[in-house]
Design a protein around this motif. Structure first.
Motif, short mmCIF file in Angstrom:
data_model
loop_
_atom_site.label_atom_id
_atom_site.label_comp_id
_atom_site.label_asym_id
_atom_site.label_seq_id
_atom_site.Cartn_x
_atom_site.Cartn_y
_atom_site.Cartn_z
N ARG A 114 1.39 -4.57 7.85
CA ARG A 114 2.01 -3.36 7.81
C ARG A 114 3.37 -3.04 7.05
NH1 ARG A 114 -0.75 0.71 6.94
NH2 ARG A 114 1.24 2.14 7.56
N ARG A 115 4.19 -4.33 7.58
CA ARG A 115 5.63 -4.38 7.29
C ARG A 115 6.15 -5.32 6.04
NH1 ARG A 115 7.60 0.02 9.32
NH2 ARG A 115 6.92 0.15 11.41
N VAL A 116 5.27 -6.50 5.95
CA VAL A 116 5.56 -7.42 4.63
C VAL A 116 4.90 -6.82 3.56
CG1 VAL A 116 5.66 -9.56 4.28
CG2 VAL A 116 5.66 -9.12 6.68
N PRO A 117 5.86 -6.60 2.51
CA PRO A 117 5.35 -6.11 0.96
C PRO A 117 4.38 -7.29 0.52
CG PRO A 117 7.70 -6.13 1.32
CD PRO A 117 7.39 -6.98 2.47
N ALA A 118 4.61 -8.61 0.81
CA ALA A 118 3.69 -9.52 0.13
C ALA A 118 2.08 -9.27 0.70
CB ALA A 118 3.77 -10.84 0.25
N LEU A 119 2.06 -8.60 1.78
CA LEU A 119 0.95 -8.29 2.33
C LEU A 119 0.08 -7.07 2.32
CD1 LEU A 119 1.33 -10.24 5.89
CD2 LEU A 119 0.03 -11.12 3.80
N ALA A 120 0.68 -6.47 1.27
CA ALA A 120 0.36 -5.02 1.19
C ALA A 120 -1.07 -4.69 0.60
CB ALA A 120 1.26 -4.22 0.22
#
Length: 148
Positions: A114-120
């Motif tokens: 939810r928070r890390v852009p790379a895991l979007a």
């Protein structure tokens, strides 16, 4: 293992006493000391960082050497108190390991999604909801077991 737990000693210490093998007692002694030093070094680093940041923000003026001494006195006092009270360390480890493992394995990855852009790209999947629900159930069941 049940007898070692009831005596509040390590398995190696129990085996050394049971089979009268002093070599195992020495191995247990070295292992316990090595474990203590490993935990102490990590805890010392964390406490030193926290106290250094508190020292800087509040301008206490404590030198680094004094912080190290305070940490040593605190750690030795806690260890002495735990030994004097004869706390069952294995039950403490069991009570912390379950919730910590469930949080690290189930809830933290979903928070990172939810928070890390790379895991979007992994957001919005039904599997995320499933893992989060199972994580909440697991952690709540562990805490319920500890309280009950």
């Amino acid at each position: 293992m049940h007898e070692a737990k009831s005596q509040n000693i390590s398995i190696l210490s129990y085996l050394a006493n049971r089979f009268d093998t002093p070599v195992m007692a020495h191995i247990a002694f070295v292992g316990i000391n090595k474990s203590f030093l490993g935990h102490y070094v990590g805890a010392h680093e964390v406490m030193h960082d926290v106290m250094t940041k508190l020292n800087g923000t509040r301008r206490l003026g404590l030198p680094s050497r004094m912080i190290d001494r305070l940490i040593l006195v605190f750690t030795v006092s806690c260890c002495w108190l735990a030994a004097w009270l004869d706390i069952n360390v294995l039950s403490i480890v069991e009570s912390f390991a379950g919730p910590a493992g469930a949080i690290i394995l189930l809830l933290l990855p979903m928070y990172a999604v939810r928070r890390v852009p790379a895991l979007a790209p992994y957001r919005g999947r039904i599997s995320n909801v499933f893992v989060t629900v199972i994580g909440i159930f697991t952690v709540s069941a562990i805490f319920y077991g500890l309280l009950g």
